[in-house]
Scaffold this motif. Structure first.
Motif, PDB file in Angstrom:
ATOM      1  N   ILE A   1       0.842  -1.211   0.000  1.00  0.00           N
ATOM      2  CA  ILE A   1       0.000   0.000   0.000  1.00  0.00           C
ATOM      3  C   ILE A   1       0.868   1.249   0.000  1.00  0.00           C
ATOM      4  CG2 ILE A   1      -1.596   1.333   1.424  1.00  0.00           C
ATOM      5  CD1 ILE A   1      -2.833  -1.342   2.302  1.00  0.00           C
ATOM      6  N   ALA A   2       1.934   1.226   0.809  1.00  0.00           N
ATOM      7  CA  ALA A   2       2.820   2.397   0.866  1.00  0.00           C
ATOM      8  C   ALA A   2       3.462   2.657  -0.492  1.00  0.00           C
ATOM      9  CB  ALA A   2       3.882   2.191   1.934  1.00  0.00           C
ATOM     10  N   ARG A   3       3.883   1.604  -1.169  1.00  0.00           N
ATOM     11  CA  ARG A   3       4.514   1.786  -2.483  1.00  0.00           C
ATOM     12  C   ARG A   3       3.506   2.282  -3.512  1.00  0.00           C
ATOM     13  NH1 ARG A   3       7.907  -3.883  -1.969  1.00  0.00           N
ATOM     14  NH2 ARG A   3       9.743  -2.989  -0.890  1.00  0.00           N
ATOM     15  N   GLU A   4       2.287   1.760  -3.488  1.00  0.00           N
ATOM     16  CA  GLU A   4       1.246   2.247  -4.412  1.00  0.00           C
ATOM     17  C   GLU A   4       0.920   3.705  -4.123  1.00  0.00           C
ATOM     18  OE1 GLU A   4      -2.022  -0.350  -3.864  1.00  0.00           O
ATOM     19  OE2 GLU A   4      -1.008  -2.124  -4.687  1.00  0.00           O
ATOM     20  N   THR A   5       0.815   4.040  -2.845  1.00  0.00           N
ATOM     21  CA  THR A   5       0.508   5.426  -2.467  1.00  0.00           C
ATOM     22  C   THR A   5       1.629   6.363  -2.895  1.00  0.00           C
ATOM     23  OG1 THR A   5      -0.767   4.628  -0.572  1.00  0.00           O
ATOM     24  CG2 THR A   5      -0.054   6.927  -0.527  1.00  0.00           C
ATOM     25  N   LEU A   6       2.870   5.886  -2.778  1.00  0.00           N
ATOM     26  CA  LEU A   6       4.006   6.718  -3.178  1.00  0.00           C
ATOM     27  C   LEU A   6       3.938   7.031  -4.672  1.00  0.00           C
ATOM     28  CD1 LEU A   6       6.654   8.034  -2.220  1.00  0.00           C
ATOM     29  CD2 LEU A   6       7.819   5.902  -2.834  1.00  0.00           C
ATOM     30  N   THR A   7       3.513   6.087  -5.480  1.00  0.00           N
ATOM     31  CA  THR A   7       3.370   6.333  -6.923  1.00  0.00           C
ATOM     32  C   THR A   7       2.334   7.414  -7.189  1.00  0.00           C
ATOM     33  OG1 THR A   7       3.968   4.029  -7.413  1.00  0.00           O
ATOM     34  CG2 THR A   7       2.803   5.265  -9.125  1.00  0.00           C
ATOM     35  N   ILE A   8       1.201   7.329  -6.472  1.00  0.00           N
ATOM     36  CA  ILE A   8       0.153   8.347  -6.637  1.00  0.00           C
ATOM     37  C   ILE A   8       0.642   9.714  -6.177  1.00  0.00           C
ATOM     38  CG2 ILE A   8      -2.135   9.044  -5.834  1.00  0.00           C
ATOM     39  CD1 ILE A   8      -2.848   6.083  -5.693  1.00  0.00           C
ATOM     40  N   GLN A   9       1.397   9.733  -5.087  1.00  0.00           N
ATOM     41  CA  GLN A   9       1.885  11.007  -4.569  1.00  0.00           C
ATOM     42  C   GLN A   9       2.957  11.605  -5.476  1.00  0.00           C
ATOM     43  OE1 GLN A   9       3.009   9.933  -0.561  1.00  0.00           O
ATOM     44  NE2 GLN A   9       0.904  10.113   0.217  1.00  0.00           N
ATOM     45  N   ASP A  10       3.705  10.755  -6.165  1.00  0.00           N
ATOM     46  CA  ASP A  10       4.631  11.274  -7.186  1.00  0.00           C
ATOM     47  C   ASP A  10       3.852  12.002  -8.292  1.00  0.00           C
ATOM     48  OD1 ASP A  10       6.991  10.451  -6.016  1.00  0.00           O
ATOM     49  OD2 ASP A  10       6.976   8.483  -7.002  1.00  0.00           O
TER      50      ASP A  10
ATOM     51  N   ASN B   1       0.860  13.361  -7.929  1.00  0.00           N
ATOM     52  CA  ASN B   1       0.310  14.601  -7.354  1.00  0.00           C
ATOM     53  C   ASN B   1       1.371  15.696  -7.295  1.00  0.00           C
ATOM     54  OD1 ASN B   1      -2.173  13.381  -6.996  1.00  0.00           O
ATOM     55  ND2 ASN B   1      -1.801  12.854  -4.850  1.00  0.00           N
ATOM     56  N   LEU B   2       2.598  15.301  -6.949  1.00  0.00           N
ATOM     57  CA  LEU B   2       3.676  16.297  -6.891  1.00  0.00           C
ATOM     58  C   LEU B   2       3.956  16.865  -8.281  1.00  0.00           C
ATOM     59  CD1 LEU B   2       5.963  17.783  -5.461  1.00  0.00           C
ATOM     60  CD2 LEU B   2       7.387  15.718  -5.721  1.00  0.00           C
ATOM     61  N   GLN B   3       3.945  16.022  -9.293  1.00  0.00           N
ATOM     62  CA  GLN B   3       4.189  16.496 -10.647  1.00  0.00           C
ATOM     63  C   GLN B   3       3.078  17.439 -11.108  1.00  0.00           C
ATOM     64  OE1 GLN B   3       6.999  15.918 -12.467  1.00  0.00           O
ATOM     65  NE2 GLN B   3       6.127  17.478 -13.796  1.00  0.00           N
ATOM     66  N   ILE B   4       1.825  17.091 -10.765  1.00  0.00           N
ATOM     67  CA  ILE B   4       0.699  17.974 -11.127  1.00  0.00           C
ATOM     68  C   ILE B   4       0.838  19.326 -10.443  1.00  0.00           C
ATOM     69  CG2 ILE B   4      -1.782  18.281 -10.889  1.00  0.00           C
ATOM     70  CD1 ILE B   4      -2.075  15.259 -11.205  1.00  0.00           C
TER      71      ILE B   4
END
Length: 485
Positions: free
Chosen positions: A197-206, A208-211
């Motif tokens: 879950i942490a790794r999947e969330t990190l991908t989403i947060q990457d 979000n940071l790019q957006i």
């Protein structure tokens, strides 16, 4: 039920005391029997057991409690539990203690039989005028202590119940090890899920940071959104090494339980897999059945029986001891004829304690105190068993209820996060609202995984508390206190 184990003997005058024991010796010899001086054997712990458990259940369980881990539907978990039962070193130590207890029982029972020894020798005279002939001799000695007052029988009984107690101790260790492995595997599954879950969330947060960076470059937002996105991403990234370390530590602990060096287990548990879902518990046996189902309770009971029998061993020392001794010897007269001279004797000796400064009486009181402590330990084991079952029932019911609520919370958090992402990309909400939605989703997913693990762990704990992990009917590897080999 009140039980009186201790029966303190009176201390009459010395003359009366000797006369009474002489009369007892004559009576015992005339009857050819023996007396048992042990305290009464306990029948039940004297605790009012409830008629039923506080949490009612219905239906029949569709799994075997003796191998309940198979019902969790996790092949790796089953493999590791069964490997631990075969190779765990705590179990090996307990098995060695069982062998020791068995040999002690054999030694105690051997005291009923006569002791026979043989001897032989050869001699030749030396010096002036000495004959060159060699003389040979053979001898046979036998002794037998008559068990007039049951001291030997009490010692054999104590050894028998010690053997039974060691057997139940072995089963209880196996039961505990199986539960520990199952719980550790469940914990490892939970950690692996949270790591995924942490790794999947990190991908989403990457993403979000790019957006946020794109919107900053377009002049649509301030740098605050970027910094908030960086903070959230860094916090999630920091949790990953911690979870990896936790997963490795749990895998290594399982390796120790399995009796092997770290490495193989970590490979088995590295990839995320579903957390075991326990079956329905089914209808529970009444609380009184716990006395038979729990090996630790039966171990405490047989320990009490052994300590009660040891009272008889101490009391027998207050009475006369009768020993029969015989010997037979042959020798030659120098002509290599061993039967030139045959001699033999048979004798009986009676030994009676007259005065030892109160040592034997003190030993009796000490044995009675030990039996009193064992009775309290037996009662404590029963109360602890009842407590564990009642607490386990509540914990499993609470885990089921909590998991249903956590599932709803996770579903709602997923929907909220999807809506928040689309609205943020459309510029309808600020970044702080998106962060709040993402954090709630991460928390809800982790909580749901923890809830699944808690439910599976509660099932293991409760099944163990009910005596699961062994079968008192089918166990053939150890003694039963009513039918020992």
């Amino acid at each position: 039920m009140d039980m009186k184990i201790i029966q303190k003997p009176s201390r009459p005058a010395v003359g009366t005391w000797l006369a009474s024991r002489s009369a007892v010796v004559l009576l015992a010899l005339s009857l050819g029997g023996c007396m048992s001086l042990s305290g009464p054997a306990p029948q039940d712990p004297g605790i009012d057991l409830p008629q039923q458990w506080s949490v009612a259940s219905s239906g029949a369980a569709d799994y075997d409690q003796a191998v309940y881990w198979q019902a969790l539907g996790d092949p790796v978990l089953t493999q590791l539990v069964e490997a631990a039962l075969d190779n765990n070193l705590d179990i090996a130590q307990s098995a060695a203690r069982l062998v020791q207890a068995r040999e002690t029982l054999k030694q105690a029972r051997a005291s009923w039989l006569p002791q026979v020894s043989a001897s032989g020798g050869a001699s030749r005279a030396v010096g002036d005028g000495a004959s060159d002939d060699v003389s040979f001799s053979l001898g046979l000695d036998a002794s037998w202590e008559v068990d007039l007052f049951g001291g030997i029988a009490s010692a054999a009984d104590a050894a028998k119940f010690d053997y039974a107690s060691a057997g139940y101790s072995l089963v209880d260790v196996r039961r505990a090890i199986a539960g520990q492995v199952a719980q550790q595997v469940i914990s490892a599954r939970s950690t692996a899920q949270q790591l995924a879950i942490a790794r999947e969330t990190l991908t989403i947060q990457d993403e979000n940071l790019q957006i946020a960076r794109w919107r900053l470059q377009a002049g649509l937002v301030s740098s605050l959104d970027v910094e908030q996105a960086r903070t959230q991403r860094a916090q999630t990234a920091a949790s990953i090494p911690q979870l990896e370390s936790q997963l490795t530590a749990t895998s290594n602990a399982i390796s120790t339980l399995v009796g092997e060096v770290p490495g193989r287990v970590a490979g088995l548990l590295a990839e995320p897999a579903p957390i075991p879902a326990p079956p329905e518990l089914g209808e529970l046996a009444p609380p009184a059945d716990l006395l038979r189902r729990r090996p630790d309770i039966r171990m405490a009971e047989t320990t009490l029986l052994a300590d009660t029998a040891r009272i008889g061993v101490r009391r027998a020392n207050m009475f006369p001891a009768l020993t029969l001794v015989g010997n037979l010897g042959t020798s030659d007269g120098g002509g290599l004829n061993l039967f030139d001279t045959i001699t033999g004797t048979v004798s009986a000796a009676v030994k009676q304690l007259l005065f030892d400064g109160g040592r034997t009486a003190s030993q009796i009181r000490q044995a009675e105190a030990v039996a009193d402590g064992s009775l309290a330990a037996w009662q404590q084991s029963v109360l602890s068993g009842l407590e564990e079952v009642e607490s386990g029932l509540v914990a499993l019911r609470a885990a089921d209820t909590r998991l249903a609520d956590l599932a709803e919370a996770q579903e709602a958090a997923e929907n909220a996060a999807i809506i928040a992402r689309s609205q943020y990309q459309a510029g309808l909400i600020d970044f702080e609202t998106l962060l709040t939605s993402e954090s709630s989703l991460l928390s809800a997913r982790n909580s749901y995984v923890s809830g699944q693990a808690d439910r599976a762990t509660a099932f293991v704990t409760l099944t163990q508390a009910l005596g699961g992990g062994w079968s008192p009917d089918e166990w053939a590897d150890g003694p039963d206190n009513r039918n020992l080999p």
